[in-house]
Design an enzyme around this catalytic site. Structure first.
Site, PDB file in Angstrom:
ATOM      1  N   HIS A 135       0.867  -1.180   0.000  1.00 35.99           N
ATOM      2  CA  HIS A 135       0.000   0.000   0.000  1.00 35.99           C
ATOM      3  C   HIS A 135       0.906   1.234   0.000  1.00 35.99           C
ATOM      4  O   HIS A 135       2.035   1.175   0.500  1.00 35.99           O
ATOM      5  CB  HIS A 135      -0.831  -0.063   1.291  1.00 35.99           C
ATOM      6  N   ASP A 213       2.957  -4.484   8.171  1.00 38.54           N
ATOM      7  CA  ASP A 213       1.751  -3.690   7.962  1.00 38.54           C
ATOM      8  C   ASP A 213       0.569  -4.630   8.181  1.00 38.54           C
ATOM      9  O   ASP A 213       0.245  -5.459   7.325  1.00 38.54           O
ATOM     10  CB  ASP A 213       1.758  -3.129   6.531  1.00 38.54           C
ATOM     11  N   GLN A 216      -4.693  -4.985   7.269  1.00 45.27           N
ATOM     12  CA  GLN A 216      -5.759  -5.878   6.812  1.00 45.27           C
ATOM     13  C   GLN A 216      -5.836  -7.176   7.609  1.00 45.27           C
ATOM     14  O   GLN A 216      -6.713  -7.991   7.349  1.00 45.27           O
ATOM     15  CB  GLN A 216      -5.590  -6.196   5.319  1.00 45.27           C
ATOM     16  N   LYS A 239     -10.498  -0.388  10.892  1.00 48.96           N
ATOM     17  CA  LYS A 239     -10.711  -1.562  10.031  1.00 48.96           C
ATOM     18  C   LYS A 239     -11.090  -2.793  10.847  1.00 48.96           C
ATOM     19  O   LYS A 239     -11.243  -3.881  10.301  1.00 48.96           O
ATOM     20  CB  LYS A 239      -9.445  -1.855   9.225  1.00 48.96           C
TER      21      LYS A 239
HETATM   22  N1  C6P Z   1      -6.360   0.506   2.851  1.00 48.19           N
HETATM   23  C1  C6P Z   1      -8.294   0.148   1.437  1.00 48.19           C
HETATM   24  O1  C6P Z   1      -9.415   0.444   1.031  1.00 48.19           O
HETATM   25  P1  C6P Z   1      -4.952   3.743   7.305  1.00 48.19           P
HETATM   26  O2  C6P Z   1      -5.502   4.653   6.255  1.00 48.19           O
HETATM   27  O3  C6P Z   1      -3.710   4.312   7.935  1.00 48.19           O
HETATM   28  O4  C6P Z   1      -5.969   3.294   8.288  1.00 48.19           O
HETATM   29  O5  C6P Z   1      -4.526   2.384   6.545  1.00 48.19           O
HETATM   30  C2  C6P Z   1      -3.618   2.446   5.477  1.00 48.19           C
HETATM   31  C3  C6P Z   1      -3.379   1.091   4.911  1.00 48.19           C
HETATM   32  C4  C6P Z   1      -2.135   0.513   5.077  1.00 48.19           C
HETATM   33  N2  C6P Z   1      -1.871  -0.725   4.631  1.00 48.19           N
HETATM   34  C5  C6P Z   1      -2.798  -1.463   4.014  1.00 48.19           C
HETATM   35  C6  C6P Z   1      -2.463  -2.852   3.578  1.00 48.19           C
HETATM   36  C7  C6P Z   1      -4.077  -0.936   3.807  1.00 48.19           C
HETATM   37  O6  C6P Z   1      -4.987  -1.674   3.192  1.00 48.19           O
HETATM   38  C8  C6P Z   1      -4.369   0.386   4.238  1.00 48.19           C
HETATM   39  C9  C6P Z   1      -5.700   0.995   3.977  1.00 48.19           C
HETATM   40  C10 C6P Z   1      -7.673   1.011   2.501  1.00 48.19           C
HETATM   41  O7  C6P Z   1      -7.685  -0.835   1.023  1.00 48.19           O
HETATM   42  C11 C6P Z   1      -7.645   2.453   2.069  1.00 48.19           C
HETATM   43  S1  C6P Z   1      -6.736   2.699   0.578  1.00 48.19           S
END
Ligand code: C6P
Length: 420
Positions: A135, A213, A216, A239
Site C-alpha cells: 500500500h 503492515d 488488513q 478496520k
Molecule cells: N487501505 C483500502 O481500502 P490507514 O488509512 O492508515 O488506516 O490504513 C492504510 C493502509 C495501510 N496498509 C494497508 C495494507 C491498507 O490496506 C491500508 C488501507 C484502505 O484498502 C484504504 S486505501
C-alpha cells in the site's frame, strides 16, 4: 488470545451471523431504495453497538484530558486510556504494555518508524526491502526516508498472476546490506496472505529489522507479535470495528528505546528548558499532545467485541467468504480475477471486460451495494498488473454468503447492461 475468547470459541463453533448483524445498527438500512450490502470492509469496517456505546459512555461520564489533572474525571480518562494500552498489548500478545504506541492508524505507525527509527539507524547505501504489493502507506514513508539518508529501496517481486511473492528468491533479496524489511501481512488489493512469521525469521537471522503492515490482518484473525517475532507492527482501529483516527504501533521495547521522538509537544517530555528538553519514557515519548482518548476507549471495546466473537472463527469465516466469492466470480465469463486462487483473505479484486471498475461500482451502488473501485492506494502494483484499477468486494464476519450471491446476480445484470 485471552482465555475468555478461547472458551467462547469452543462453546460456539459456528458464527451466528444473523444475530451478529443485529449488533451493527448501520447495516439495517436501505441505500438507494435497496437493502444495504456493505462490502467495503478493507477500507473501513462498521461498528457494533458495544463500541458506539463505549464511546458515548466515555463522553457522557468520564471525559477529561489524560495524565495531566489530579481531579476525578482526569483520573478516570487516564485510567481508561492506559487500560486500552494494556488491552492492545494483550490483543497482540506483546511482552510489555510499554511496547504499544497509540497512533492515528497504520499510516502514522509506519511513518513513525521510517521517520524516527529510520533516520537514526539508516545511512547512505543501506537497503530498504519492500514488496511489490505494498500500500502507498508502506512505500511513501520509506521513499521519504531513502531520500533523506541516501538509502536505496528494493522490491521483492510478486511473481505471477496468482499474486504471490516469489519466496524461492527471498535469499537473493534478504542480503546483509538490507537494514529493514517492511511488508504487508495481507494485501488489500490481492487478498494474498503473506507468510509473516517466515519473513521475520529469515530477516532476524540476518539482523534485519522487520516492519509488518497489519492493516488488513488485525481484527481478521489472531495476531501474536511474539509468535511472529517481528520488530514493529502497525494497524488501524477503524478496520477492526473500532473508531477512525486511532491505531497501534507495536515496537520491541529495546527498539523503541533506541528511537528518538517522532513529534515534540506535551506529554512526550520529562523536562523542558528554553534550550533543551529530555524525553518521557517509552511509549509516552512517542505520544505528543492530547491523544485520541475516546478512540482508545472505542478500540478497547472493539478488541473485547472481536475476542467475544472469536478471532479464529472470524478468520475461518473470512476465508470462507473470500473463497465463495472467488469461486462464483470465476464462473462468470469476461471476469479477470486478481490474487491467489486458494488461501486468500476475505476479499476479491476483479475486472469485467468492457466495464470500467468505477462504472461497475457506481451501478452497484444504485442497487445498494457498497463496493470499491480504484487503485486501492496500490498504484505501483496496478501498473505491474497492467491495469489502472480494479473493483473490489471485501468482507467481514457480518457479511453473508447470500450477500455474495446477490452481488454475483447484480454483476451479471451489470455485465448484460454494458455489453448488450
Ligand atoms: N487501505 C483500502 O481500502 P490507514 O488509512 O492508515 O488506516 O490504513 C492504510 C493502509 C495501510 N496498509 C494497508 C495494507 C491498507 O490496506 C491500508 C488501507 C484502505 O484498502 C484504504 S486505501
Amino acid at each position: 488470545m485471552n482465555t475468555e475468547s478461547c472458551t467462547t470459541e469452543l462453546d460456539h463453533p459456528a458464527l451466528d451471523v444473523e444475530s451478529i448483524r443485529r449488533e451493527f445498527p448501520i447495516l439495517d438500512q436501505t441505500v438507494n431504495g435497496h437493502p444495504l450490502v456493505y462490502l467495503d470492509n478493507a477500507a473501513s469496517s462498521q461498528k457494533p453497538r458495544a463500541v458506539i456505546d463505549a464511546i458515548c459512555r466515555y463522553y457522557e461520564h468520564d471525559n477529561a484530558n489524560v495524565h495531566r489533572g489530579i481531579h476525578e474525571l482526569s483520573n478516570r480518562a487516564s485510567t481508561a486510556y492506559e487500560a486500552g494500552r494494556k488491552r492492545a498489548a494483550q490483543f497482540i500478545n506483546a511482552k510489555h504494555t510499554s511496547e504499544i504506541v497509540f497512533t492515528r492508524g497504520t499510516t502514522e505507525g509506519i511513518n513513525l518508524v521510517a521517520q524516527a527509527w529510520g533516520t537514526r539507524h539508516l545511512r547512505k547505501g543501506d537497503k530498504i526491502l519492500l514488496t511489490e504489493m505494498e500500500h502507498h502507506s508502506n512505500i511513501v514513508p520509506w521513499q521519504l526516508l531513502a531520500e533523506r539518508v541516501g538509502a536505496e529501496i528494493q522490491y521483492l517481486p510478486v511473481n505471477d498472476d496468482r499474486g504471490l511473492l516469489d519466496l524461492s528468491r527471498l535469499d537473493e533479496w534478504l542480503t546483509s546490506d538490507v537494514k529493514v524489511f517492511a511488508f504487508t501481512h495481507i494485501s488489500n488489493s490481492l487478498g494474498t496472505v503473506n507468510p509473516a512469521a517466515e519473513f521475520c525469521k529469515r530477516a532476524r537471522s540476518l539482523g534485519i529489522i522487520t516492519v509488518v503492515d497489519a492493516a488488513q490482518s488485525a481484527g481478521h484473525g489472531p495476531l501474536d507479535v511474539q509468535e511472529l517475532d517481528c520488530d514493529f507492527l502497525a494497524f488501524s482501529g477503524h478496520k477492526m470495528c473500532g473508531p477512525t483516527g486511532i491505531g497501534v504501533l507495536y515496537g520491541r521495547q529495546e527498539l523503541l528505546e533506541a528511537t528518538p521522538p517522532y513529534q515534540g509537544g506535551g506529554d512526550m517530555i520529562a523536562t523542558v528548558d528554553y534550550h533543551k528538553s529530555t524525553w518521557n519514557k517509552v511509549p509516552h515519548k512517542f505520544e505528543a499532545g492530547t491523544p485520541h482518548i475516546s478512540g482508545v476507549v472505542g478500540l478497547h471495546a472493539a478488541m473485547d467485541y472481536l475476542d467475544r466473537i472469536g478471532r479464529n472463527r472470524i478468520a475461518r469465516y473470512d476465508h470462507e467468504l473470500g473463497a465463495h466469492a472467488y469461486e462464483e466470480l470465476a464462473r462468470l465469463k469476461g471476469i479477470r480475477l486478481f490474487g491467489p486462487h486458494i488461501g486468500r483473505a476475505g476479499l476479491v479484486s476483479f475486472l469485467m471486460t468492457d466495464v470500467h471498475a468505477h462504472d461497475l461500482v457506481t451501478v452497484a451502488d444504485q442497487r445498494g451495494f457498497a463496493l470499491r473501485g480504484g487503485h486501492h492506494c496500490n498504484q505501483p502494483l496496478m501498473k505491474k498488473l497492467g491495469v489502472e484499477s480494479t473493483a473490489r468486494a471485501s468482507f467481514y464476519f457480518y457479511n453473508t454468503h447470500q450477500e455474495i450471491d446477490r452481488t454475483i446476480e447484480v454483476l451479471k445484470e451489470i455485465q448484460n447492461f454494458f455489453t448488450r
